[in-house]
Each structure stands twice: as C-alpha cells, then as structure tokens.
Design a protein around this motif. Structure first.
Motif, PDB file in Angstrom:
ATOM      1  N   TYR A  64       1.030  -1.382  -0.091  1.00 44.71           N
ATOM      2  CA  TYR A  64      -0.095   0.041  -0.079  1.00 44.71           C
ATOM      3  C   TYR A  64       0.896   1.248  -0.066  1.00 44.71           C
ATOM      4  CZ  TYR A  64      -4.152  -2.363   1.307  1.00 44.71           C
ATOM      5  OH  TYR A  64      -5.349  -3.258   1.426  1.00 44.71           O
ATOM      6  N   ARG A  65       0.634   2.221  -0.628  1.00 41.08           N
ATOM      7  CA  ARG A  65       1.221   3.553  -0.566  1.00 41.08           C
ATOM      8  C   ARG A  65       0.330   4.760  -0.726  1.00 41.08           C
ATOM      9  NH1 ARG A  65       3.841   7.588   0.690  1.00 41.08           N
ATOM     10  NH2 ARG A  65       6.098   7.757   0.542  1.00 41.08           N
ATOM     11  N   ASN A  66       0.002   5.574  -0.060  1.00 35.90           N
ATOM     12  CA  ASN A  66      -0.713   6.782  -0.193  1.00 35.90           C
ATOM     13  C   ASN A  66       0.293   7.843  -0.323  1.00 35.90           C
ATOM     14  OD1 ASN A  66      -3.265   5.910   0.313  1.00 35.90           O
ATOM     15  ND2 ASN A  66      -2.529   5.543   2.528  1.00 35.90           N
ATOM     16  N   ARG A  71      -2.470  -0.114  -3.987  1.00 34.61           N
ATOM     17  CA  ARG A  71      -3.585  -0.713  -2.890  1.00 34.61           C
ATOM     18  C   ARG A  71      -3.414  -2.254  -3.006  1.00 34.61           C
ATOM     19  NH1 ARG A  71      -9.163   2.497  -2.339  1.00 34.61           N
ATOM     20  NH2 ARG A  71      -9.229   1.065  -0.692  1.00 34.61           N
ATOM     21  N   LYS A 120       9.384   2.458  -7.762  1.00 31.15           N
ATOM     22  CA  LYS A 120      10.157   3.047  -6.553  1.00 31.15           C
ATOM     23  C   LYS A 120      10.207   2.276  -5.190  1.00 31.15           C
ATOM     24  CE  LYS A 120      10.727   7.989  -7.791  1.00 31.15           C
ATOM     25  NZ  LYS A 120       9.765   7.926  -9.025  1.00 31.15           N
ATOM     26  N   GLY A 144      13.261   0.659  -3.364  1.00 32.87           N
ATOM     27  CA  GLY A 144      13.807   1.058  -1.979  1.00 32.87           C
ATOM     28  C   GLY A 144      13.729   2.684  -1.914  1.00 32.87           C
ATOM     29  N   ALA A 164       9.319   3.970   0.943  1.00 31.22           N
ATOM     30  CA  ALA A 164       8.877   2.945   1.749  1.00 31.22           C
ATOM     31  C   ALA A 164       7.271   2.727   1.725  1.00 31.22           C
ATOM     32  CB  ALA A 164       9.192   3.259   3.229  1.00 31.22           C
ATOM     33  N   PRO A 165       6.886   1.352   1.324  1.00 30.90           N
ATOM     34  CA  PRO A 165       5.407   1.356   1.301  1.00 30.90           C
ATOM     35  C   PRO A 165       4.946   1.530   2.737  1.00 30.90           C
ATOM     36  CG  PRO A 165       6.613  -0.799   1.225  1.00 30.90           C
ATOM     37  CD  PRO A 165       7.766   0.420   1.091  1.00 30.90           C
ATOM     38  N   ASP A 166       3.599   2.004   2.594  1.00 25.56           N
ATOM     39  CA  ASP A 166       2.940   2.322   3.911  1.00 25.56           C
ATOM     40  C   ASP A 166       2.644   0.904   4.569  1.00 25.56           C
ATOM     41  OD1 ASP A 166       2.835   4.813   4.048  1.00 25.56           O
ATOM     42  OD2 ASP A 166       0.950   5.128   2.512  1.00 25.56           O
ATOM     43  N   LEU A 167       2.517   0.141   3.796  1.00 23.51           N
ATOM     44  CA  LEU A 167       2.067  -1.259   4.502  1.00 23.51           C
ATOM     45  C   LEU A 167       2.370  -2.374   3.245  1.00 23.51           C
ATOM     46  CD1 LEU A 167       0.401  -2.630   6.646  1.00 23.51           C
ATOM     47  CD2 LEU A 167      -1.688  -2.466   5.612  1.00 23.51           C
ATOM     48  N   LEU A 193      20.933   4.833  -4.684  1.00 24.15           N
ATOM     49  CA  LEU A 193      21.015   3.586  -5.030  1.00 24.15           C
ATOM     50  C   LEU A 193      22.506   3.035  -5.168  1.00 24.15           C
ATOM     51  CD1 LEU A 193      18.340   3.533  -7.714  1.00 24.15           C
ATOM     52  CD2 LEU A 193      18.065   2.500  -5.461  1.00 24.15           C
ATOM     53  N   PRO A 224      14.555   6.357   2.618  1.00 26.97           N
ATOM     54  CA  PRO A 224      13.114   6.268   3.219  1.00 26.97           C
ATOM     55  C   PRO A 224      13.102   5.044   4.169  1.00 26.97           C
ATOM     56  CG  PRO A 224      13.304   6.059   0.629  1.00 26.97           C
ATOM     57  CD  PRO A 224      14.547   6.195   1.253  1.00 26.97           C
ATOM     58  N   ARG A 271       3.976  12.243   3.781  1.00 22.18           N
ATOM     59  CA  ARG A 271       3.658  12.159   5.216  1.00 22.18           C
ATOM     60  C   ARG A 271       4.974  11.464   5.661  1.00 22.18           C
ATOM     61  NH1 ARG A 271      -1.502  10.815   6.922  1.00 22.18           N
ATOM     62  NH2 ARG A 271      -0.961   8.710   6.933  1.00 22.18           N
ATOM     63  N   GLN A 272       5.313  10.232   5.085  1.00 24.51           N
ATOM     64  CA  GLN A 272       6.559   9.382   5.692  1.00 24.51           C
ATOM     65  C   GLN A 272       7.720  10.320   5.582  1.00 24.51           C
ATOM     66  OE1 GLN A 272       7.425   5.834   3.798  1.00 24.51           O
ATOM     67  NE2 GLN A 272       5.348   4.880   4.136  1.00 24.51           N
ATOM     68  N   PHE A 312      -8.185   7.295   6.756  1.00 26.01           N
ATOM     69  CA  PHE A 312      -7.851   6.018   5.734  1.00 26.01           C
ATOM     70  C   PHE A 312      -8.484   4.868   6.440  1.00 26.01           C
ATOM     71  CE2 PHE A 312      -4.394   9.060   5.640  1.00 26.01           C
ATOM     72  CZ  PHE A 312      -4.092   9.052   4.330  1.00 26.01           C
ATOM     73  N   GLN A 370      -7.156   1.261   5.759  1.00 24.13           N
ATOM     74  CA  GLN A 370      -6.058   0.850   6.374  1.00 24.13           C
ATOM     75  C   GLN A 370      -5.923   0.662   7.832  1.00 24.13           C
ATOM     76  OE1 GLN A 370      -2.412   2.844   4.777  1.00 24.13           O
ATOM     77  NE2 GLN A 370      -3.482   3.137   2.758  1.00 24.13           N
ATOM     78  N   HIS A 402      -3.079  -0.825   9.437  1.00 30.86           N
ATOM     79  CA  HIS A 402      -2.014  -0.268   9.595  1.00 30.86           C
ATOM     80  C   HIS A 402      -1.803   0.687  10.867  1.00 30.86           C
ATOM     81  CE1 HIS A 402       0.899   3.251   7.833  1.00 30.86           C
ATOM     82  NE2 HIS A 402       1.532   2.157   8.487  1.00 30.86           N
ATOM     83  N   ARG A 456      -1.358  -1.318  14.175  1.00 26.81           N
ATOM     84  CA  ARG A 456      -0.106  -1.951  14.305  1.00 26.81           C
ATOM     85  C   ARG A 456       0.595  -1.605  15.440  1.00 26.81           C
ATOM     86  NH1 ARG A 456       4.368  -1.074   9.630  1.00 26.81           N
ATOM     87  NH2 ARG A 456       4.470   0.644  10.974  1.00 26.81           N
TER      88      ARG A 456
END
Lengths: 206, 228, 228
Positions: free
Chosen positions: A15-17, A25, A52, A56, A59-62, B96, B228, C134-135, C219, C222, C225, C228
C-alpha cells in the motif's frame, strides 16, 4: 518458492498513499531469474510508484518486499545497493562528463575500473560529452549504463526505451537479454517494443 | 576489517573529489560564500568605522561580528551540498549506489574544506579592516578550525534534512540556528580569549565535545534522514 | 481510569491553587504577593522541559524502531503541548520579572534557554509543514527532534557562564546541597510540578487519541496499519 534461484523478488500486499490519495492498494507479485515481470496499467495507476517501492526509494505504507540472491535474503538497505534501476527521474551530474559520471558511481559501487568504458562502448555513447550537453536519447543510454554498472541480478526499468533511436533500442534489448541469463527484471512502460521472456504480468488497473 | 575501512575511505574520498570537481567547474559555492562574506564585511566595516565601535569596545563586539558573519555566509552556501542533489535529481542515483556513512563523511569533508577556505579569505580581511589585534594566535586558529568544523557538521546534517522539504534554503537558517547556537557562543568565547590573550580551556574542551556529539549524531541520524 | 483521572487531576490542581494562595507563606525578599506566581511558573517551565525530552524519546522510538506512525504523532503532540507550556512559562516569568526586577526581559540564562527552546519548537513545526509526503515528514521531523536533544545540554553548561550572573532565585537545592527553602513552599512547588507533569501527559494523551481518530477516519481501508 525458488529460493535457490540466482535471484528472486517477491512483494506482498503493498500500500502507498500520497496524502489522501491511495496510489498502491494491495499489490502483490514476484519475479525470479530469467523472467520479466511486466507491469501494465493506465497513466496514474502507480507503475512508477511500484518500481520506486521495489527499488527502496519509497517505503510502502504497508506490505512486505523480500529479496534473495542464491538463497540469501537481503534487507532493504542492501537491496537498494544491489539492484539496477533506470527511470525517467534518474539524472546525472551536469558538470561531469558521461564517463566521469560513470567512473564516480563505479567507485561508489566498488566495481572494476574498466567497466564504465566497456558499457559506454556497448551503447555507443561518447564518454567525453558533458552531462548538460547530452541529448535525451544519450541520457537514456547513460541510464542503461548506470543501471548495469555493477552487474546487478535485478533490474527495475521504467520507460526503458524512451527517446532511444533504433540502434539504441537494439543495444538496450541485447543488454536486457544478456542480463536475463541469470538475472530478473521488472519492466513498466516498455513502449511499443516486444520484450523477450515476459513470463509474468501485473495489471495495476483496479 | 582494515580492508573495509580502506574501501570506505576510498568512497568518502570519491564523494569529496566529485564535489570539488563540480565546484571548480561552476565555482558556485565559493563565489556565493566568498562574495556574501566580503560584501557583509565591507558593510560592517563602513558602518562600524563611522560609529567608532572598532576602537572603543573591540574585544566584546568584534568576535561576535566575526562569527555572525561566518554563520550567515555558511547558511548561504552550505545547504547546497544536499539541495542541489535533490533539485537535479541526482540524489536517486546516489541513494542507489552510495553507502550513507561514506556519503555523509565525504559531504562533511567537502563542507569543512569550504568553510576553511572561507575562513582563510575572510578572517585576515576582518582583522585588518576592523583593526582587531589577536594576542594568542594559536587560540584563534583553534577557534576557527574547531568552530568551522562544528558549523560544517551541524550544517551538513541540517542541509540533508531540509533538502527534502519545500522552500528549503529559507528553512535552513530557521532549523540550523537552534542547533548551531551553542557552537556560536563557544566559538565567540574562545575568539574573545584569543583577543584578550588568555587561554580558554573550558570552552575549548566543550567546543570539541560539541563537535564530537554532532558528528556522532550525524552518523547515526543521516542514514535515516537520507533513505526512506 | 480514563474516567477518574480527569477528576483526580482536577482536585490535584485545585489543591495546588489552594496551596499557592493559602498554605504557602510569602517568600522572603519578594515584593508583595509576587512569589505566588512561581507556584505556576516553575511547574510550567518544568512541563516545557518534559515536553522537550518526551518529543526526543518518541522521535527516537519512531526513527530507530519499527516506524510506527503513532510514535511520531506522540512526538508531535509533545512538541505542541510543550510549546504551550513554554509560552505560558515565558509570559508568567516575564510578568514576575517586571514586578521584581523592573523589566520584562533581561536575557537571563534561563530566558535565553526558553527562547532557544521556542525557536526549536517553531523550527520543528516549520519543518513539518514544509514536507509534503507524510512518511518523509515523519522521518525528517524525528531526526531534527533528536538532533535538538543532542545539542540542548550544551546550553545548560554554557549559558550561565555567558551572562555571568542570574537574577533567578537560587535553585531548590543550592550548591552546598542544603535545602534553604521554606518546607511549605517546597511542598506546594513539588505538588505543582508533579501535578503539571500529569496534566501535560493528560493533554498529550487526548491530543494523540484525537490524531489517531483523525487518521483512521482519513484512511478507513488501512485500519490494520493504524492498529499496528
């Protein structure tokens, strides 16, 4: 599970937002040596974002991404340094020549000193040309060289043939074929070109 | 183990060499920093010479001015170390291919050398224009080297943080000031001692401790900031 | 517990207010009733300090742990609540300074410290608002909070020396390790500081829960998520 294969990548439930927008999703898939995973989907379906995440760079959210080479599993930080990546947003230093650019990255990647020269010859790129003076087709050739510098086992290619003329496409396809001898590739947006060895498909629509 | 360290050093040196090669071909950082510092210095000298502060209260005011000058010159030039990697999108290729620790050290070495070059140009000019006499030269040199290193180390880490934000160069001063304030106070104190001619052992030790803490914090935090 | 804590806290703070005005005697050497503001000023300064440390710890847990967004939200809440405590402590201190010293502001070491703290909190919030993803925002903000925690101790050593003197009353326990404070004043101060610490964490907890709700409303898909 082909754990003993030269290379194997599998991802589960990604998942990535971006802000409120959910781009990826619940995406899953896998690829191993000698195979191409072709990622298709409409514009904005998240192809580049998926690549992407696999590289790496995001980072995926989940979700989880697992990467093996010959039975050994690698962390995200290690995977980032091992794979080869070529995408439109990959750029090089304008103030350095094509060869100086590759030499610099070759040193960071700890590969033999003659490797940059070798690759430049393969794609027929003048190494003495300054970065800012490269045409878009030349930049694309340089991306191919950069991605293959350290002989990666996994290639992630986003629009790999954009701006390439016919000889360029031929050189690139040949490089890809050689890579597949004991490597794997994930390709998005290959354009009109027929790719060899496409064994897996991932459609991101819906 | 020793082989690892030598490979790691080669990588850090490659980053350092790459930075200087790009810098010498464009001359961006040195031009910006140098011209900024010299312009400010001239303005200070003209306005202060007129007021006559230079002759009445040299020890209290002038060291402060020197370090504020250096701080703002550094804020004008240092963020570029990482901002241009993000802006020209070369950061992706670096992420990378480079190990974060050797990248950080290469960048830090480059920033430190730029700050030293700046100090070599600015300090003699400052001392001459402001008629400031230094009693103990070694103490001043210590302040410049250790203080300059602290500016470079704190500045490089903050530059790595703001490079991924919007309107990053304005943000640099906002974020760097609270971090660099202790360094500034210590460096000013040591410079005052150099002017007055007394040794400054406590402040010197604290400055070295600051440099060490920021370096360690940088090495620990940089991988998390960069990737990240 | 969630139901009873607010009532306990209510009685606790009420007791502090009663103690400040009725139980504790006037301190010697203070003008009029001015010493009574200290029963609120000191606990709020303490709360600001707690917020600063708590933000650093939560940021470290976020950055070096499993990147749980809840840890980042807790760090942000500490900064927000800490900033309010900071401002209240500054204002109450300034009012008292006007009565006692005849001026709202005189760059006393502790005033410098709280100014730098406000600058730091402000920079942290500015950084967050300047990052879109956000991350990335969580990562960079956490790194900056930890960096702030690393350099902050230097101000404690340096500042008292910098200004040379302080108008602030002697610390609770002075250098000889002797308690010179009236025990009743001490009782109220300790009751106030501990009460305000609990108050800090109570507001902090409300803030975190609110943010968690906003997050899961934004969200809903999720949920896993967030749990967690």
């Amino acid at each position: 599970m082909a754990l003993q294969s030269p290379v194997s990548l599998s991802f589960q439930g990604l998942y990535r937002n971006f802000g409120r927008l959910a781009v990826l999703r619940d995406i899953s898939g896998s690829v191993s040596a000698g195979e191409i995973l072709l990622v298709t989907g409409a514009n904005g379906s998240g192809k580049s974002t998926l690549l992407k995440c696999l590289a790496g760079l995001l980072a995926p959210d989940l979700g989880s991404i697992k990467y093996w080479e010959v039975g050994q599993e690698f962390t995200t930080a290690e995977r980032r340094l091992r794979l080869g990546y070529a995408a439109p947003d990959l750029s090089f230093y304008d103030e350095l020549t094509a060869e100086e650019n590759l030499d610099f990255f070759a040193r960071m990647r700890r590969c033999p000193t003659q490797r940059p020269r070798e690759l430049l010859d393969r794609v027929d790129l003048p190494g003495g040309r300054m970065g800012h003076a490269l045409s878009s087709g030349m930049r694309q050739r340089l991306r191919w060289c950069w991605a293959l510098l350290h002989r990666p086992r996994l290639l992630l290619l986003d629009e790999p043939f954009q701006n390439l003329d016919e000889p360029g496409c031929r050189a690139a396809t040949q490089l890809l074929e050689e890579h597949l001898a004991n490597g794997a590739a994930v390709v998005a947006n290959p354009g009109a070109l027929d790719l060899p060895y496409v064994t897996r498909h991932l459609n991101l629509d819906n | 183990m020793s082989q690892d360290i030598s490979i790691w050093t080669t990588e850090a040196l490659a980053v350092f060499a790459k930075e200087w090669r790009c810098e010498l071909r464009t001359g961006y950082a040195l031009n910006t920093l140098g011209l900024f510092a010299i312009t400010t210095l001239v303005v200070m000298s003209i306005s202060l010479g007129h007021l006559g502060i230079a002759s009445t209260e040299p020890t209290t005011v002038l060291p402060v001015l020197l370090w504020i000058l250096l701080l703002f010159a550094v804020s004008a030039g240092l963020p570029r170390a990482f901002v241009f990697e993000e802006e020209s999108q070369t950061a992706i290729a670096l992420r990378l291919s480079a190990r974060p620790s050797s990248l950080f050290c290469g960048k830090l070495a480059y920033s430190f050398s730029v700050v030293l070059a700046l100090e070599i140009i600015v300090t003699p000019l400052f001392l001459t224009l402001m008629h400031l006499k230094i009693e103990t030269m070694p103490v001043l040199l210590f302040a410049l080297v250790a203080g300059g290193y602290g500016l470079a180390a704190g500045g490089t880490l903050v530059a790595a943080i703001i490079a991924q934000a919007r309107s990053s160069t304005t943000l640099f001063s906002v974020l760097a000031l609270p971090v660099l304030l202790p360094l500034l106070v210590l460096a000013i104190e040591i410079t005052r001692s150099a002017v007055a001619g007394d040794p400054a052992p406590i402040a010197s030790r604290q400055l070295l401790l600051y440099d060490g803490s920021v370096t360690i914090a940088g090495l620990l935090l940089f991988p998390a900031v960069w990737n990240p | 517990m969630k139901k009873t804590l607010p009532w306990i806290l209510f009685l606790w703070i009420a007791l502090v207010i009663w103690g400040a005005f009725k139980y504790a005697p006037l301190a010697e050497g203070f003008i009029g009733d001015s010493s009574r503001i200290l029963f609120f000023h000191v606990p709020m300064a303490w709360g600001a300090f707690v917020g600063f440390i708590a933000a650093g710890i939560w940021s470290a847990r976020y950055l070096f742990g499993n990147r749980d967004p809840r840890h980042d939200r807790a760090a942000l809440a500490s900064i927000e609540v800490g900033l309010i405590f900071c401002i209240l402590a500054t204002v109450s201190g300034a009012i008292w300074a006007k009565v006692m010293w005849g001026t709202y502001w005189n760059w006393d070491p502790r005033q410098v410290w709280i100014t730098v703290a406000i600058l730091f909190y402000g920079a942290y919030l500015a950084l967050r608002s300047a990052v879109q993803d956000r991350q990335t925002r969580r990562r960079l903000a956490a790194a900056y909070a930890i960096l702030g925690l690393v350099v902050a101790p230097f101000l404690f050593f340096i500042l008292p020396r910098m200004t040379g003197f302080t108008l602030h009353p002697e610390p609770v326990v002075n250098q000889q390790g002797k308690m010179e404070m009236n025990p009743q004043i001490l009782h109220v101060l300790l009751l106030g500081s501990s009460g305000f610490t609990v108050l800090f964490f109570w507001i902090h907890n409300l803030r975190c829960r609110l943010e968690d709700l906003a997050e899961s409303a934004m969200f809903p898909s999720q949920g896993a998520h967030n749990d967690r």
